[in-house]
Design an enzyme around this catalytic site. Sequence first.
Site, PDB file in Angstrom:
ATOM      1  N   HIS A 295       0.856  -1.188   0.000  1.00 25.42           N
ATOM      2  CA  HIS A 295       0.000   0.000   0.000  1.00 25.42           C
ATOM      3  C   HIS A 295       0.892   1.237   0.000  1.00 25.42           C
ATOM      4  CE1 HIS A 295      -3.410   2.618   0.718  1.00 25.42           C
ATOM      5  NE2 HIS A 295      -2.607   3.278   1.525  1.00 25.42           N
TER       6      HIS A 295
ATOM      7  N   ASP B 255     -16.108   1.316   6.148  1.00 25.44           N
ATOM      8  CA  ASP B 255     -15.100   2.345   5.884  1.00 25.44           C
ATOM      9  C   ASP B 255     -15.661   3.409   4.946  1.00 25.44           C
ATOM     10  OD1 ASP B 255     -12.482   3.655   5.652  1.00 25.44           O
ATOM     11  OD2 ASP B 255     -12.519   2.858   3.618  1.00 25.44           O
TER      12      ASP B 255
ATOM     13  N   ARG C 114     -16.140  11.520   7.458  1.00 22.20           N
ATOM     14  CA  ARG C 114     -14.879  12.236   7.733  1.00 22.20           C
ATOM     15  C   ARG C 114     -14.669  13.341   6.715  1.00 22.20           C
ATOM     16  NH1 ARG C 114     -10.760   7.667   7.178  1.00 22.20           N
ATOM     17  NH2 ARG C 114      -9.211   9.279   7.523  1.00 22.20           N
TER      18      ARG C 114
ATOM     19  N   SER D 280      -8.915   2.728   8.247  1.00 23.64           N
ATOM     20  CA  SER D 280      -9.474   2.772   6.896  1.00 23.64           C
ATOM     21  C   SER D 280      -8.616   1.948   5.927  1.00 23.64           C
ATOM     22  CB  SER D 280      -9.550   4.235   6.447  1.00 23.64           C
ATOM     23  OG  SER D 280      -9.846   4.337   5.082  1.00 23.64           O
TER      24      SER D 280
ATOM     25  N   LYS E  63      -9.090  -2.582   4.771  1.00 23.51           N
ATOM     26  CA  LYS E  63      -9.232  -3.033   3.386  1.00 23.51           C
ATOM     27  C   LYS E  63      -8.087  -3.945   2.986  1.00 23.51           C
ATOM     28  CE  LYS E  63      -9.814   1.332   2.395  1.00 23.51           C
ATOM     29  NZ  LYS E  63      -9.965   2.641   1.787  1.00 23.51           N
TER      30      LYS E  63
HETATM   31  N1  URA Z   1      -6.811   6.243   2.055  1.00 26.83           N
HETATM   32  C1  URA Z   1      -7.803   5.509   2.601  1.00 26.83           C
HETATM   33  O1  URA Z   1      -8.209   4.502   2.071  1.00 26.83           O
HETATM   34  N2  URA Z   1      -8.320   5.949   3.765  1.00 26.83           N
HETATM   35  C2  URA Z   1      -7.884   7.049   4.408  1.00 26.83           C
HETATM   36  O2  URA Z   1      -8.387   7.370   5.467  1.00 26.83           O
HETATM   37  C3  URA Z   1      -6.862   7.797   3.813  1.00 26.83           C
HETATM   38  C4  URA Z   1      -6.341   7.364   2.625  1.00 26.83           C
END
Ligand code: URA
Length: 398
Positions: A40, A119, A126, A141, A145
């Site tokens: 990531h 999320d 948010r 978040s 995933k």
């Molecule tokens: N990317 C995401 O998937 N979530 C976040 O909160 C910030 C960046």
Amino acid sequence: MAIYFQGLEPAETRALTRIMMESGERWTWPGDGGPVGDKHSTGGVGDKVSLILAPLCAACGVRVPMVSGRGLGHTAGTLDKLETIPGLRTDLEKEDYDRLLEEVGFAMGGQTGNFAPLDREIYALRDVTGTIESIPLITASIMSKKLAEGPDGLVLDVKWGDGAFMRERERAEELARTMIDVGESFGVPTEALLSDMESPLGRTVGHALELREAIEVLTGRDPEPRLLELTTALAERLLVLTGAAPAEDAARRAVREALEGRAAFEKLVAMVRAQEGDPAPVEDPDLLPRAPILRELRAPRAAVLAALPARRVGRLLVELGGGRRVKGQEIDRAVGLVLPRAVGDRLAAGEPWAVVHARDEAGAEHARQVLESIVVWSEDPVPPRPIITARITGSSRG
Ligand code: URA
């Protein structure tokens, strides 16, 4: 809002991640096909690492079920870059990943809507309440995933600097440590590299141009050193974390061989075919879309290229039509910039330092004005900034 202001204890961040992850689908993989891993990145300008890393790791025996995002704001998305390839399907379901991981070793698709649906709800809240920039919320978040993909190992490219989500190194490091703690608490070996995002990564910014650069790295055509260093370092760590390589030196050898022997490039071609894309522009990048107007910018005098702030360059891509101002907007995949020289390079007077690829003359002229107003020249030497500024491991690893 309370989390934004007060933060969370590590155990609370882990619990929130678990609740978000368990709100959706979780993938498992048959054990006989080799380890599963993923990367990531917190996002940056010119960041085409995933396009190189996924086929590279697949060529080295790691199965990579990569789920990527689209661009929004000043950073472009991997999925949008991939979709420069005509016909390529990215709306993959789990059955597609099963087949692709078995046949090819990796797959690259978009969020199917089945991962961590909670999320999405929380992220939307948010977004409208100004609470995106919270380390525990970002961690939950992202990690909910990534962990739902069922990886055996995870590498994180946490960027800091002008073009990064986190501008300060200390914040980037705190985010990396928090994400690693969560990953490891789920039993997934997780590590992070902190990397520099002060100036764009590699020599290109823009979808087709970045795809071309990724292909050039995979075919050994004069890769930009910082891009190559970051990509191979992340790949090597993923090989070690997933157990695909017993140690660092074996991982380094495997990665080098997969690049030099073109096995990684062959994996990319195989994935494009298997995801129903046209392999012709991958085999011959001259077939990728090209913008009609090219404008070369030249050094005004003999000088060192001292800085090119990444965030403004990322915004410029959006202004050229190559990024989204709002979700769902069409993008122009041909426009962008080629940046042949790196920060720290000394240029002769009149030497080209950027080529704008624009849809029309007005775009080219706007890009020229922006780039000439942000580039910094120096008479004195400017030391190049290291691309990798730290490797962060969990407390249980050294
Ligand atoms: N990317 C995401 O998937 N979530 C976040 O909160 C910030 C960046």
